[in-house]
Motif scaffolding. Structure first.
Motif, PDB file in Angstrom:
ATOM      1  N   GLY A  51     -10.606   4.430   1.723  1.00  0.00           N
ATOM      2  CA  GLY A  51     -10.807   5.786   1.215  1.00  0.00           C
ATOM      3  C   GLY A  51      -9.543   6.570   1.008  1.00  0.00           C
ATOM      4  N   TYR A  52      -8.387   5.890   0.838  1.00  0.00           N
ATOM      5  CA  TYR A  52      -7.139   6.609   0.596  1.00  0.00           C
ATOM      6  C   TYR A  52      -6.953   6.953  -0.886  1.00  0.00           C
ATOM      7  N   LEU A  53      -7.509   6.105  -1.772  1.00  0.00           N
ATOM      8  CA  LEU A  53      -7.435   6.326  -3.217  1.00  0.00           C
ATOM      9  C   LEU A  53      -8.845   6.314  -3.799  1.00  0.00           C
ATOM     10  N   GLU A  54      -9.009   7.019  -4.899  1.00  0.00           N
ATOM     11  CA  GLU A  54     -10.252   6.898  -5.667  1.00  0.00           C
ATOM     12  C   GLU A  54      -9.895   6.696  -7.141  1.00  0.00           C
ATOM     13  N   ARG A  55     -10.752   5.927  -7.839  1.00  0.00           N
ATOM     14  CA  ARG A  55     -10.535   5.667  -9.253  1.00  0.00           C
ATOM     15  C   ARG A  55     -11.566   6.439 -10.049  1.00  0.00           C
ATOM     16  N   ARG A  56     -11.097   7.253 -10.945  1.00  0.00           N
ATOM     17  CA  ARG A  56     -11.987   7.995 -11.838  1.00  0.00           C
ATOM     18  C   ARG A  56     -11.522   7.757 -13.270  1.00  0.00           C
ATOM     19  N   ALA A  57     -12.415   7.184 -14.053  1.00  0.00           N
ATOM     20  CA  ALA A  57     -12.138   6.912 -15.478  1.00  0.00           C
ATOM     21  C   ALA A  57     -10.861   6.109 -15.651  1.00  0.00           C
ATOM     22  N   GLY A  58     -10.695   5.074 -14.769  1.00  0.00           N
ATOM     23  CA  GLY A  58      -9.541   4.193 -14.892  1.00  0.00           C
ATOM     24  C   GLY A  58      -8.242   4.801 -14.435  1.00  0.00           C
ATOM     25  N   LEU A  60       0.839  -1.200   0.000  1.00  0.00           N
ATOM     26  CA  LEU A  60       0.000   0.000   0.000  1.00  0.00           C
ATOM     27  C   LEU A  60       0.878   1.254   0.000  1.00  0.00           C
ATOM     28  N   GLU A  61       1.990   1.210   0.770  1.00  0.00           N
ATOM     29  CA  GLU A  61       2.883   2.373   0.809  1.00  0.00           C
ATOM     30  C   GLU A  61       3.409   2.714  -0.584  1.00  0.00           C
ATOM     31  N   PHE A  62       3.863   1.689  -1.324  1.00  0.00           N
ATOM     32  CA  PHE A  62       4.408   1.941  -2.655  1.00  0.00           C
ATOM     33  C   PHE A  62       3.350   2.522  -3.590  1.00  0.00           C
ATOM     34  N   LEU A  63       2.112   1.990  -3.494  1.00  0.00           N
ATOM     35  CA  LEU A  63       1.050   2.474  -4.372  1.00  0.00           C
ATOM     36  C   LEU A  63       0.694   3.920  -4.032  1.00  0.00           C
ATOM     37  N   LEU A  64       0.604   4.252  -2.742  1.00  0.00           N
ATOM     38  CA  LEU A  64       0.264   5.620  -2.332  1.00  0.00           C
ATOM     39  C   LEU A  64       1.371   6.597  -2.743  1.00  0.00           C
ATOM     40  N   ARG A  65       2.611   6.175  -2.607  1.00  0.00           N
ATOM     41  CA  ARG A  65       3.713   7.046  -3.025  1.00  0.00           C
ATOM     42  C   ARG A  65       3.645   7.320  -4.531  1.00  0.00           C
ATOM     43  N   LEU A  66       3.319   6.251  -5.313  1.00  0.00           N
ATOM     44  CA  LEU A  66       3.230   6.421  -6.764  1.00  0.00           C
ATOM     45  C   LEU A  66       2.097   7.367  -7.133  1.00  0.00           C
ATOM     46  N   ALA A  67       0.928   7.209  -6.454  1.00  0.00           N
ATOM     47  CA  ALA A  67      -0.214   8.077  -6.753  1.00  0.00           C
ATOM     48  C   ALA A  67       0.070   9.523  -6.360  1.00  0.00           C
ATOM     49  N   LYS A  68       0.895   9.705  -5.298  1.00  0.00           N
ATOM     50  CA  LYS A  68       1.245  11.068  -4.891  1.00  0.00           C
ATOM     51  C   LYS A  68       2.221  11.689  -5.882  1.00  0.00           C
ATOM     52  N   ALA A  69       3.160  10.868  -6.363  1.00  0.00           N
ATOM     53  CA  ALA A  69       4.157  11.385  -7.300  1.00  0.00           C
ATOM     54  C   ALA A  69       3.601  11.572  -8.711  1.00  0.00           C
ATOM     55  N   ALA A  70       2.647  10.721  -9.094  1.00  0.00           N
ATOM     56  CA  ALA A  70       2.072  10.798 -10.454  1.00  0.00           C
ATOM     57  C   ALA A  70       0.555  10.796 -10.361  1.00  0.00           C
ATOM     58  N   PRO A  71      -0.056  11.932  -9.933  1.00  0.00           N
ATOM     59  CA  PRO A  71      -1.517  11.973  -9.794  1.00  0.00           C
ATOM     60  C   PRO A  71      -2.198  11.618 -11.134  1.00  0.00           C
ATOM     61  N   GLY A  72      -3.279  10.802 -11.070  1.00  0.00           N
ATOM     62  CA  GLY A  72      -4.041  10.436 -12.260  1.00  0.00           C
ATOM     63  C   GLY A  72      -3.398   9.352 -13.091  1.00  0.00           C
ATOM     64  N   ILE A  73      -2.482   8.573 -12.503  1.00  0.00           N
ATOM     65  CA  ILE A  73      -1.860   7.488 -13.240  1.00  0.00           C
ATOM     66  C   ILE A  73      -2.892   6.405 -13.532  1.00  0.00           C
ATOM     67  N   ALA A  74      -2.824   5.803 -14.681  1.00  0.00           N
ATOM     68  CA  ALA A  74      -3.786   4.775 -15.076  1.00  0.00           C
ATOM     69  C   ALA A  74      -3.516   3.477 -14.337  1.00  0.00           C
ATOM     70  N   ASP A  75      -4.595   2.666 -14.156  1.00  0.00           N
ATOM     71  CA  ASP A  75      -4.447   1.390 -13.470  1.00  0.00           C
ATOM     72  C   ASP A  75      -3.376   0.534 -14.126  1.00  0.00           C
TER      73      ASP A  75
END
Length: 479
Positions: A95-102, A55-70
């Motif tokens: 509720g830490y991440l949300e998916r919008r349009a993939g 989860l830490e790695f995924l959250l760091r990636l989402a913070k560094a690259a907002p809107g990254i595709a699945d």
């Protein structure tokens, strides 16, 4: 820390000790009572927990690259579709991440996992608590309560600026609670391993039970200026803890300063003459036509205060008999003295010097108990246990003195020199100490004397004592 800083005084031309021989000399030991109170404090703590590595790695990636595709995230980590679905559930479920349009975005809660200047996400849970803690009423610092025995409860108390323990003290508790939170949290949550930080404190605290806790300290001085006493609180708390409690350090310093007196008031000359009368052979090198050369004796005693031996039956004593090192010396003198007697002494006799706060420590009781137990062990018999009798030259002894000794005999002020302390086990040993300023006309009393198992010294001391004590044996209380 733990002492009052002051420039070292050098006595020009007539030093009490040569500069190269100057050293610290312990003078006395005291136990005093620190006023304390229980306060009930409402506060919140944030307990810190770590997220899982995936989860830490995924959250760091989402913070560094907002809107990254699945698909891009899965490819970045090399996850299969099933593995990616599992990791996404761990992030989206709370509720830490949300998916919008993939595409993946951090939520406000997800952003909140990252503290300022920290790239590593952490989970916090905030808990409300209400607990009681003990604080002293001077420094408003943590002070754990424990049971006190009857003697401890009678020790002198340090004066408090806020005797009621409310008002200004209660107002200071929240800020001091925050300062000492780590120490207090460890006490309250012992056994829990997660890290906790203070989150908030209710500004209103509820005062509870008052109590007292013993505080032990030693007074000491430089050999070159012995009447200028300093304080050492290291037997109570470590230096960094004393530094957090300057109000207590000042109160102890004032307690010690209050004991200052003059050599003339204590009739020091008569006290020193009594030492000469008891042990003239031992003190002959320091005796002049005017009496004892106490400065020369001090210099010698400081440099060679040692242990008794069969060929050294009398030894110098520097500092209170109740200091740990001197208790060991008294015990050694007692051991030698008990080798020479076959009959159990009936009593232990003490003459209290007329100084403030003499014997204000549980060490007095411990020394008397040591003498009683050692004597009973080496000289067993059917006689009653030895009693401790204290001759006291004030109208009413301090409560701790009355509790320490089995019997108190009030005598007239002039019967013994005001500066003289005696500890006498007839036929076994004697210790004689003069308490008076040394090297100055006024200052803190400096205990200086001798201890002996020499039969000649003991007999002289006992005769000197009986001459004054037997009057009260036949007359009762003095006029």
């Amino acid at each position: 820390m733990g002492k009052l800083s002051r420039p070292l005084l050098r006595l020009k031309g007539h030093e009490l000790v040569p500069p190269e021989e100057d050293r610290r000399v312990d003078l006395d030991i005291f136990d005093v009572l620190l006023p304390c109170r229980i306060y009930e404090v409402s506060y919140k703590v944030a307990s810190l927990g770590q997220v899982s590595p995936t989860l830490e790695f995924l959250l760091r990636l989402a913070k560094a690259a907002p809107g990254i595709a699945d698909e891009e995230a899965a490819a970045f980590f090399g996850y299969s579709q099933t593995e990616m679905a599992y990791v996404l559930e761990e992030a989206i479920g709370p509720g830490y991440l949300e998916r919008r349009a993939g595409k993946l975005w951090l939520t406000i809660s997800g952003e909140g996992l990252f503290k300022a200047d920290d790239e590593q996400p952490s989970i916090y849970t905030v808990e409300a608590r209400r607990r009681s803690f003990g604080f002293d009423l001077m420094a408003i610092a943590p002070q754990v309560k424990r049971f006190l025995d009857e003697l401890e409860r009678l020790l002198p108390e340090l004066p408090s600026e806020d005797p009621a323990g409310t008002g200004r003290v209660a107002e200071r508790v929240p800020a001091r609670f925050k300062q000492f939170f780590r120490e207090l949290a460890d006490q309250a949550d012992r056994g829990k391993t997660e890290r906790r930080d203070i989150y908030s404190i209710d500004p209103v605290v509820t005062p509870g039970e008052r109590y007292q806790m013993p505080l032990r300290f030693v007074t000491f001085a430089q050999a070159s200026n012995p009447s200028a006493a300093e304080i050492d609180l290291s037997s109570w708390r470590m230096d960094h803890e004393v530094a957090d409690r300057p109000e207590i350090e000042r109160a102890v310093a004032l307690f010690v300063k209050d004991q200052q007196t003059s050599a003339a008031h204590l009739d020091a000359a008569s006290g020193y003459q009594t030492l000469i009368d008891m042990a003239p052979e031992f003190l002959k090198e320091f005796t002049t036509r005017n009496g004892l050369s106490e400065i020369r004796y001090w210099r010698e005693a400081v440099s060679r205060a040692g242990e008794p031996r069969t060929d050294r039956k009398t030894i110098p004593i520097v500092g209170s008999l109740l200091l740990p090192g001197n208790i060991e010396r008294v015990q050694a003198v007692l051991d030698y003295g008990l080798r020479n007697v076959t009959e159990v002494p009936v009593n232990i006799y003490a003459v209290a010097p007329q100084t403030r706060r003499w014997g204000a420590t549980t060490q007095q009781r411990d020394l008397l108990t040591l003498i009683q137990e050692k004597t009973a062990l080496i000289l067993p018999g059917d006689k009653p246990d030895m009693k401790s009798v204290c001759l006291y030259a004030w109208d009413k002894p301090a409560q701790y003195t009355a509790k320490t000794f089995d019997e108190i005999q009030v005598v007239r002020v002039g019967d013994f020199p005001k500066s003289l302390e005696l500890l006498l086990v007839p036929g076994v040993m004697v210790a004689a100490i003069v308490h008076a300023p040394l090297g100055a006309s006024t200052g803190n009393p400096v205990p200086l004397g001798l201890a002996s198992f020499d039969p000649l010294v003991i007999d002289r001391a006992y005769a000197y004592f009986l001459e004054r004590y037997q009057f009260y044996q036949s007359k009762g209380r003095p006029d």
